[in-house]
Design a protein around this motif. Structure first.
Motif, PDB file in Angstrom:
ATOM      1  N   GLY A  68       0.798  -1.208   0.000  1.00 26.46           N
ATOM      2  CA  GLY A  68       0.000   0.000   0.000  1.00 26.46           C
ATOM      3  C   GLY A  68       0.836   1.265   0.000  1.00 26.46           C
ATOM      4  O   GLY A  68       2.076   1.237   0.023  1.00 26.46           O
ATOM      5  N   ALA A  69       0.130   2.401   0.001  1.00 24.65           N
ATOM      6  CA  ALA A  69       0.794   3.702  -0.099  1.00 24.65           C
ATOM      7  C   ALA A  69       1.663   3.988   1.118  1.00 24.65           C
ATOM      8  O   ALA A  69       2.762   4.536   1.002  1.00 24.65           O
ATOM      9  CB  ALA A  69      -0.252   4.797  -0.270  1.00 24.65           C
ATOM     10  N   ARG A  70       1.190   3.625   2.331  1.00 23.92           N
ATOM     11  CA  ARG A  70       1.975   3.932   3.521  1.00 23.92           C
ATOM     12  C   ARG A  70       3.265   3.130   3.563  1.00 23.92           C
ATOM     13  O   ARG A  70       4.321   3.635   3.960  1.00 23.92           O
ATOM     14  CB  ARG A  70       1.133   3.667   4.781  1.00 23.92           C
ATOM     15  N   ARG A  71       3.208   1.850   3.175  1.00 24.97           N
ATOM     16  CA  ARG A  71       4.426   1.043   3.141  1.00 24.97           C
ATOM     17  C   ARG A  71       5.390   1.575   2.074  1.00 24.97           C
ATOM     18  O   ARG A  71       6.599   1.619   2.268  1.00 24.97           O
ATOM     19  CB  ARG A  71       4.078  -0.426   2.857  1.00 24.97           C
ATOM     20  N   THR A  72       4.841   2.000   0.929  1.00 24.04           N
ATOM     21  CA  THR A  72       5.682   2.578  -0.121  1.00 24.04           C
ATOM     22  C   THR A  72       6.370   3.840   0.374  1.00 24.04           C
ATOM     23  O   THR A  72       7.558   4.065   0.103  1.00 24.04           O
ATOM     24  CB  THR A  72       4.823   2.898  -1.361  1.00 24.04           C
ATOM     25  N   ALA A  73       5.627   4.690   1.099  1.00 30.49           N
ATOM     26  CA  ALA A  73       6.229   5.905   1.660  1.00 30.49           C
ATOM     27  C   ALA A  73       7.354   5.566   2.620  1.00 30.49           C
ATOM     28  O   ALA A  73       8.400   6.232   2.657  1.00 30.49           O
ATOM     29  CB  ALA A  73       5.154   6.732   2.358  1.00 30.49           C
ATOM     30  N   GLU A  74       7.178   4.520   3.394  1.00 31.47           N
ATOM     31  CA  GLU A  74       8.216   4.084   4.336  1.00 31.47           C
ATOM     32  C   GLU A  74       9.464   3.616   3.600  1.00 31.47           C
ATOM     33  O   GLU A  74      10.595   3.973   3.956  1.00 31.47           O
ATOM     34  CB  GLU A  74       7.648   2.959   5.207  1.00 31.47           C
ATOM     35  N   GLU A  75       9.285   2.848   2.532  1.00 34.44           N
ATOM     36  CA  GLU A  75      10.423   2.334   1.762  1.00 34.44           C
ATOM     37  C   GLU A  75      11.172   3.468   1.063  1.00 34.44           C
ATOM     38  O   GLU A  75      12.409   3.519   1.082  1.00 34.44           O
ATOM     39  CB  GLU A  75       9.930   1.311   0.731  1.00 34.44           C
ATOM     40  N   LEU A  76      10.420   4.384   0.445  1.00 35.34           N
ATOM     41  CA  LEU A  76      11.070   5.477  -0.279  1.00 35.34           C
ATOM     42  C   LEU A  76      11.713   6.479   0.668  1.00 35.34           C
ATOM     43  O   LEU A  76      12.692   7.141   0.319  1.00 35.34           O
ATOM     44  CB  LEU A  76      10.061   6.174  -1.180  1.00 35.34           C
ATOM     45  N   GLY A  77      11.155   6.619   1.875  1.00 37.67           N
ATOM     46  CA  GLY A  77      11.780   7.487   2.857  1.00 37.67           C
ATOM     47  C   GLY A  77      13.167   7.005   3.227  1.00 37.67           C
ATOM     48  O   GLY A  77      14.082   7.811   3.464  1.00 37.67           O
ATOM     49  N   ARG A  78      13.362   5.670   3.272  1.00 31.76           N
ATOM     50  CA  ARG A  78      14.690   5.118   3.535  1.00 31.76           C
ATOM     51  C   ARG A  78      15.590   5.245   2.321  1.00 31.76           C
ATOM     52  O   ARG A  78      16.800   5.450   2.441  1.00 31.76           O
ATOM     53  CB  ARG A  78      14.578   3.644   3.949  1.00 31.76           C
ATOM     54  N   ALA A  79      14.997   5.135   1.117  1.00 35.66           N
ATOM     55  CA  ALA A  79      15.812   5.209  -0.099  1.00 35.66           C
ATOM     56  C   ALA A  79      16.276   6.635  -0.387  1.00 35.66           C
ATOM     57  O   ALA A  79      17.324   6.833  -1.013  1.00 35.66           O
ATOM     58  CB  ALA A  79      15.010   4.678  -1.289  1.00 35.66           C
ATOM     59  N   PHE A  80      15.509   7.625   0.055  1.00 37.84           N
ATOM     60  CA  PHE A  80      15.858   9.034  -0.187  1.00 37.84           C
ATOM     61  C   PHE A  80      15.882   9.780   1.145  1.00 37.84           C
ATOM     62  O   PHE A  80      14.989  10.582   1.441  1.00 37.84           O
ATOM     63  CB  PHE A  80      14.858   9.682  -1.147  1.00 37.84           C
TER      64      PHE A  80
END
Length: 670
Positions: free
Chosen positions: A443-455
């Motif tokens: 979902g969107a919240r998990r994606t935000a969590e992953e991208l927050g670590r990537a950037f």
């Protein structure tokens, strides 16, 4: 009781009324006696109360007559609820046509068309009618489209021009709609604009403010509340609004001297009414334009097969820009397996075909952020992990109480059932007993969590259906990563530098007639927020470039995609190439409807089959529910609707079968 309350009216003492009864076999007019006391207020279009089978029911007075075909004594009208004639002749004619088109009852359509009464609002004094002075719109933006300037000129001459408009990427659709409305009102006519949601209502109202005084614009949407909505609806009825903007039910608004009907983004599901008889705002709007011989405009960044059918039939003109203009405004679109973009070959990124966020997408995001531009990431599902499966046997994990699918709302939370809401802290697979789970959908919240670590160091904003972020204006000082679900994408000042379209399989893999069409519509809605290619704008769709829908996005060719969809549906006999009726109900009830209906000669029966997953059961049905499809050529559409409408009414009068639900051209067949 006064003598006037007993004596019949001196002139036209018979009132023909339509009771607001949803029972199909009672969808007909009944005659009542008008007393002398009621005569002045009992005019066609007013609400009345009548006694029907011993109980008081609401009704609309359709006409006054001098004679009746009723044999026997007539009952009197109980009372005239209000002298306000809320059912105008034009809306009544439209209601009759919609009921006939969708095999429904007029009472059901009237509930959609006329809002409930608020007596206090109705007693308010109506403001004086003022003819607005509207500035002439600049036609330059419309001249970018083939035939756009001529269409605007036709509106200025009050001609019944009809068009399907293909909006360019980055186009301010609200500004163009406001210009078309201004041109129509300058010619002395009124305008009705129907849009999918409140955000679109607000955008169009803001764009219209530069041409119209606020007193001549009425916005109608469910979020207003009953009293405020009825107040604005009365303003429209009394002729105080020359531009009416609203969501789907506003298509029935009693606009005076209607000169133009506009529909924006007709592929949006919210324009399909979920209540009987399930009309679509596009079809009602075009039916209204046809009845009144007025202009019509359907616009969107994408195009539906239904809109393309209007163009190919000659009913509407095509407003499409030249390819050179399109190329100058569109961002560059690449697929995740495109080996020609930034050196991203499969050798450089072996996981490009399977990774959720391949190297090409990461590079596009980094390039945009380094240039100071925000990045949009579109994710099909909201939540954290909206679907779970067993890590060992891959079976979908389901609730032990109701067998509903389990979802993980947050990293450290327990799985929760999406149907009954129960938490399952001691989760185990029902097939193999394993307590390990894996994500089926992210979902969107998990994606935000992953991208927050990537950037790291980049602000991450999440916008989903329950918490929509309109724009990123407050983050204009620094680039942002915006994670959004389809339809909730915030706008960015100056446009996004890149957009990443993730999890394409979740959209394209749906078992739905409109999956490809709807996927392209959602992708284009996100891609149009990105800067032009000459300004560095890039869109990366994580999908194989060989998929036709992906190719349509890369070429930015929604017209060609719609033409292909229409041709494919014509070949296999699906709407809009044909008319299709879905009859849902208990097996015996469905069989009875089909047996009773005098179907047109070319009708073809498909089924019965079990009711599709996710479809609502008809009210009042017990036991198994199935669906029968009836297909006819387009010229037999009204005959099919009439046959089913009559059959349902006959069976309703017999009281011998369970209820059924009839949908004509349902949005989702299965």
């Amino acid at each position: 009781m006064s003598p006037a309350a007993r004596q019949p009216a001196e002139h036209e003492p018979i009132a023909r009324v339509l009771p607001m009864l949803s029972v199909p076999h009672l969808d007909r007019e009944f005659d009542y006696l008008v007393t002398a006391e009621q005569s002045d207020d009992a005019q066609p279009g007013v609400r009345v109360r009548v006694r029907f089978h011993g109980r008081l029911v609401d009704a609309f007075l359709l006409e006054r007559r001098t004679d009746t075909d009723h044999v026997g004594r007539l009952a009197r009208l109980e009372r005239v609820v209000s002298p306000e004639a809320v059912l105008t002749p034009q809306v009544r004619r439209l209601v009759d046509a919609v009921a006939a088109r969708y095999a429904g009852t007029r009472a059901d359509v009237l509930r959609l068309a006329v809002p409930p009464r608020h007596a206090r609002v109705e007693r308010d004094t109506a403001p004086p009618l003022v003819l607005p002075i509207v500035a002439a719109p600049d036609p330059d933006a419309w001249n970018a489209y083939g035939g756009g300037g001529q269409f605007l000129a036709a509106l200025g001459e009050s001609r019944a021009a009809r068009a399907v408009w293909q909006a360019l990427p980055g186009e301010s659709w609200a500004q163009r709609f406001a210009e078309a409305a201004a041109q129509t009102v300058r010619a002395g006519r009124s305008v009705l604009a129907v849009v999918p949601d409140q955000r679109d209502v607000d955008a169009l109202a803001a764009a219209a403010a530069q041409y119209f005084d606020a007193s001549t614009v009425a916005t109608l949407s469910a979020g207003l509340g009953p009293a405020a909505r009825y107040r604005r609806w009365l303003t429209v009825l009394r002729g105080g609004a020359r531009l009416v903007i609203g969501t789907r039910s506003a298509v029935f608004a009693p606009v005076r001297d209607l000169g133009l009907v506009m529909i924006w983004d007709d592929g949006d599901d919210t324009l399909a009414e979920p209540r009987a008889p399930y009309p679509h705002a596009r079809e009602v709007g075009m039916l209204r334009a046809h009845q009144l011989r007025c202009a019509a405009l359907i616009g969107g960044y994408a195009r539906t097969a239904e809109a393309q059918a209007l163009v190919e039939s000659g009913w509407a003109h095509d407003l499409v820009a030249e390819r050179s203009t399109l190329r100058a405004r569109a961002p560059r679109v690449v697929a995740s397996d495109d080996g020609g973009y930034s050196g991203s070959t499969e050798a450089a990124d072996p996981a490009a075909r399977t990774a959720r966020l391949p190297l090409v997408a990461l590079r596009a995001a980094r390039t945009a952020l380094a240039a100071g531009a925000s990045v949009l990431v579109q994710v099909p599902r909201r939540g954290y992990l909206p679907a779970l499966a067993c890590a060992r046997c891959r079976s979908v994990v389901r609730c032990r109480h109701c067998t509903g699918p389990l979802a993980l709302p947050a990293r450290s939370a327990s799985p929760v059932c999406r149907w009954c809401g129960r938490a399952d802290p001691a989760l185990r697979c029902g097939h193999c007993g394993s307590d390990a789970v894996r994500a089926v959908v992210v979902g969107a919240r998990r994606t935000a969590e992953e991208l927050g670590r990537a950037f790291p160091g980049t602000t991450v904003v999440t916008s989903t259906g329950d918490t929509v972020v309109t724009d990123l204006a407050e983050h204009a000082h620094a680039p942002v990563l915006a994670i959004a679900t389809p339809g909730a994408e915030p706008s960015a000042p100056g446009g996004y530098g890149a957009a990443l379209l993730l999890d394409s399989w979740a959209l394209l893999g749906r078992q739905d007639l409109r999956a490809a069409e709807d996927t392209l519509r959602r992708w284009l809605a996100a891609a149009t927020l990105v800067r032009a290619h000459r300004d560095g704008g890039t869109v990366v769709v994580v999908a194989e470039s060989t998929i036709p829908t992906v190719q349509a996005l890369i070429r930015w060719d929604p017209v060609g995609h719609a033409a292909g969809e229409l041709a494919a549906r014509t070949e296999v006999g699906l709407p809009p190439a044909v008319h299709l009726a879905a009859v849902d109900g208990a097996p015996d009830a469905v069989a009875a409807v089909i047996a009773e209906a005098a179907l047109p000669g070319g009708a073809e029966l498909l089924g019965p089959v079990e009711l599709p997953v996710g479809a609502r059961r008809p009210a009042g049905t017990d036991g198994p529910v199935e669906r029968m499809l009836v297909r006819v050529p387009r010229h037999d559409g009204l005959a099919l609707a009439a046959a089913l409408r009559r059959a349902v009414a006959v069976l309703s009068a017999r009281h011998g079968t369970q209820p059924t639900r009839v949908q004509i051209d349902p949005l989702h067949v299965g």
